[in-house]
Design an enzyme around this catalytic site. Structure first.
Site: not given
Ligand SMILES: Cc1ncc(COP(=O)(O)O)c(C=O)c1O
Ligand SMILES: Cc1ncc(COP(=O)(O)O)c(C=O)c1O
Lengths: 411, 156, 411, 156
Positions: A124, A200
């Site tokens: 991500h 993560d």
């Molecule tokens: C795998 C992964 N990592 C990180 C995130 C980031 O999460 P957030 O937007 O709540 O910081 C997400 C979701 O958007 C995700 O699916």
């Protein structure tokens, strides 16, 4: 014996709503954000209505109750994650901030020109961009673990990739492919290579029982809104020694021991990393979310999602054959309930727009994983993602909506 | 729970007439302690002899009735004891203060349950009521944390 | 005609609670955090119950409604602040994060060894610590505007202090003394000296009509929980050119235009500074808070607080004479409803503990302003702070509680 | 509001049979545009002659029916026009698309209200329905923002 989904659905008010002249909402976008049970919404409302006050400061009754509510929730969330102590748990506003916290504190003080950080091709943007930013400042090298054709990490070349690396940063579960990564194996590989590991857990914590102590990561991050909790809350877990050794992140109230005109000293963990008034109500809400998840049972939730994913893969394949591509591992047991699909030649935006007319909520786009999309040869996919409140009727509705889209765009 | 539970007579007595108040001159070891939540600062000066005996210690600085009386009782309890005994006292006192934090899910003091149950905290038992007021626990333990730091530095 | 406080009180559920065997809560800690009207609590509950979804992403109905709710609230908050466009308004988690954002982006890219940043002796740690952190990294100098005996900024030497400075960073209103600073004059002094200005509006926005366009600041920060809004939300205002020129802060989803394995580009303001899933419900709640404040009227609120502060200064002086010291300016018109008090020799912690028995909520401590406390010659004060829901009966209760404390500690 | 309002026949026609599709060879000016929300990328290649006339332009890349048809209509409308006229079209189109954002309190396009009301957007009017779907506005304006960037770069 499975979950009693029709009872569970009743706990989630959004799922009782209708759209577009009476269509019930078929919510299949939980990898994006989850719906919230009434108990979570009420816990926050009750907080504001009865004990709202700033924490750690007041000597009066409701301030003490607010402090207890917040720190009690920290304890329960820490327990839910398998942490050894609530001091290992730092609250942030979301997983993105958690990763930036690590990059800015541990990263900027430990990484130097020529050092390498290993990522994977399924990350991500929250895992990618912070390290690009450190790379731009410090001249570090980013290395990328490639993927196999069915969307798993290709570890053929892993020894070379981690050789001399300082950090391996990867997701426990892909938010696009559903792939569940071998976390323990990867943290072990990192450790053997002398590298730290950052996991993560944004997609893992909501869907699979998580025990940070067993996973072997040095840093573990997650986000509240994907696990039945409110927006505005996330977390970072690390062992006490790790947190103690890190410089502070944001500066301000709550995180100090002393401040003079000459300088400042920091207070103890985890508060050292929690500058300013914390997201108190959100922490209380997250506490209620883990209470709900615990009451249902994480193993039961996982079991339900495996079965439902299997049902989806099977029935959608039966209905649409080669018109439908579902990315990621074929085997439900090695993946979460996240299905990125491509249907005929219909662009995901158009596809999901038609689905919306049927009340079916899917996300279209790059899912904040552009390097992965490029590897898949697409700009965008439509993604259906499941949670404890979905059932076979929802999957059937997904199939019906796909059919409707196919007819609409059948030129 | 009334205020009388927090402000026992013996606490007010130590507050009004603090024992071992002031600062020892160098070469006594000197440590400053901060309560980050309220701003109170204490100064602990301590002399430990070659046998590891706390020959003398004094408390200076400002603080509320709870932090001042707790520190006062601490000095009275620790003076003339060995550093090892002092550490036992510290553990025992912090265990008493941590009952509350344990309820909150923080099991950091789990291992302290094995503390010698016969260790007599004496007057310090009067501070038990503080655990009902979580914010004040930081007040009650300020002197003790400062003492820990002093002993750590002296044995380093 | 004044506020109808007895009607207003009914909007705030906490104020209807009792503590310690039926004592009504007399909440005098609004400078710490304000209570929330039912309309704010309900706006968030309704969000979660009816349209909860992630924003800027989904093509389905509730996702669009969530996006509209969030961006609509941004527009209303921007209007409330007197901004020219909602693109000038970046949401953060609190004022502390806002200041850290400026320090990390504008600060770290514009300040170099030997540069000076001017602060004042009445700043909150949120304004001090971020600049200490930049100072430690970049070797900049911090200069301090001193105070007069009655707690105003002493500008005698201001020309020398701002000479060659790059930034003047100061609070619009002191959270300890109540002093209302001459913001327009100070931003003008900064501009003339070629320095940028950062105004901490945390205590200003909740209590006085605020127009950022008129105040002349380059950066203006505020925090939601002190202005009837929820926890977990704050903001940074700056002009578009200023924001456009700043490098990004946190990296991740939402803030990017493109991401590859080689690097990334940022999206447009304000989203460029809002990495990750935003505090959606909190933004909606803040929108409801400014709606409430606007309906009551900021000028009316200010007028009420001036009168009530005058009543407090007068009656408390009458009752306690020299036993009671109230720090800060003597004139209600040049201060907010924040009264830091010292009563007899009673330590603030003990004082507020006894007050709590009477249901009176005051904060004791350094109020995150240790350099100021040192200048006042105290480790701590007890602080009573007012808001639109307080009335003369609350002030009388404060006096009664002071009396009770005096008797308790009368040795 | 039914889907027919969004997916007018003319939109689907431009989607099925996009006009001016592809890439002009160098020395045509080339600009990439990104929709950060969905990942769509377009490539605009454009030739402007010495008189400031848009001699030719083509659109490549991928996109949904809305972004593709909007870009297709744009090329048809702009080809053969002067750069100045092209900018007027851009303003007029973005005004049409901004009605919605104005309701949201964003007055960035306030000044555009003075745009020539007689400017005929032709087929492009069919995209009016998009303003009901805020997320899709980014789709509809992708090609236009890319064109703006190209014109800016060419006149720089
Ligand atoms: C795998 C992964 N990592 C990180 C995130 C980031 O999460 P957030 O937007 O709540 O910081 C997400 C979701 O958007 C995700 O699916
Ligand atoms: C003047 C001032 N600035 C900054 C802050 C910090 O606000 P927050 O804790 O919400 O970041 C506060 C309140 O604590 C304040 O009173």
């Amino acid at each position: 014996m499975g979950l009693n989904v029709s009872e569970i659905k009743k706990d989630f008010p959004v799922l009782g709503q209708t759209v577009h002249d009476g269509r019930r909402i078929v919510y299949l976008d939980s990898a994006n954000t989850s719906q919230k049970p009434q108990s979570v919404i009420d816990a926050m409302g009750r907080y504001y209505e009865t004990i709202n006050a700033n924490v750690h400061r007041g000597t009066y009754k409701i301030a003490e109750e607010a402090t207890n509510a917040m720190e009690g929730a920290r304890g329960r969330v820490a327990t839910f994650l398998g942490a050894n102590s609530s001091r290992e748990l730092v609250f942030t506003k979301n997983a993105t901030e958690s990763i930036n916290l690590v990059a800015n504190t541990w990263g900027r003080s430990n990484l130097n020109e020529g050092d390498a950080v290993v990522l994977t091709m399924m990350e991500h943007h929250a895992t990618i961009v912070p390290w690009h930013m450190v790379a731009a400042e410090k001249g570090i090298e980013l290395r990328w673990i490639p993927l196999t054709a069915d969307g798993q990490l290709d570890l053929t070349d892993i020894d070379r990739l981690v050789d001399g690396a300082k950090l391996v940063s990867f997701t426990a579960m892909s938010n696009v492919l559903g792939t569940i990564n071998p976390v323990e194996r990867l943290t072990e590989i990192a450790r053997s290579a002398g590298a730290m590991s950052l996991v993560d857990g944004s997609q893992h914590v909501p869907h699979l029982a998580t025990n940070v102590a067993e996973l072997g990561a040095d840093f573990f991050v997650f986000t509240g809104h994907k696990m039945l909790g409110p927006t505005g809350i996330g977390g970072l877990w690390a062992q006490e020694e790790t947190l103690d050794a890190m410089p502070p992140f944001l500066g301000g109230g709550e995180m100090i021991l002393n401040v003079t005109t000459e300088g400042f000293t920091t207070t103890e963990i985890p508060w050292k990393f929690e500058a300013g008034t914390p997201p108190i109500a959100e922490i209380v809400g997250l506490g209620a979310a883990v209470d709900y998840l615990t009451a249902v049972g994480m193993d039961e939730i996982r079991q339900h999602e495996v079965e439902l994913t299997g049902y989806a893969l099977r029935t959608l394949h039966d209905r649409f054959g080669d018109d439908l591509t579902i990315h990621g591992p074929a085997e439900p047991a090695s993946r979460g309930g996240v299905m990125s699909i491509q249907f005929k030649d219909i662009h995901p935006h158009d596809l999901t727009q038609i689905m919306d007319q049927n009340g079916v909520c899917l996300r279209a786009g790059h899912h904040c994983a552009k390097p992965l999309m490029k590897a898949l040869g697409a700009n965008a996919t439509a993604r259906a993602s499941l949670y404890l409140y979905n059932d076979e009727a929802d999957i059937d509705a997904l199939g019906d909506a796909l059919e409707a889209s196919g007819e609409f765009f059948d030129f | 729970m009334g205020l009388e539970d927090l402000y026992r007579e013996i606490i007010l007595d130590h507050y009004r007439s603090p024992r071992n108040r002031g600062e020892l001159p160098p070469p006594a070891h000197r440590v400053e302690g901060f309560n980050p939540l309220c701003g109170d600062e204490v100064v602990l000066t301590i002399e430990v002899d070659d046998e590891g005996m706390v020959k003398d210690l004094k408390i200076g600085g400002q603080g509320c009735s709870i932090s001042q009386s707790s520190a006062s009782m601490m000095t009275a309890a620790i003076k003339g004891k060995s550093a090892a005994e002092a550490r036992e006292f510290i553990e025992a006192f912090k265990t008493m203060m941590s009952i509350h934090s344990k309820e909150l899910g923080d099991d950091e003091h789990g291992e302290l349950d094995q503390i010698d149950p016969d260790l007599d905290l004496g007057d310090l038992e009067a501070l038990k009521g503080v655990v009902q007021y979580p914010v004040r626990i930081k007040c009650a333990t300020l002197g003790w944390n400062t003492l820990t730091q002093a002993l750590d530095e002296l044995s380093a």
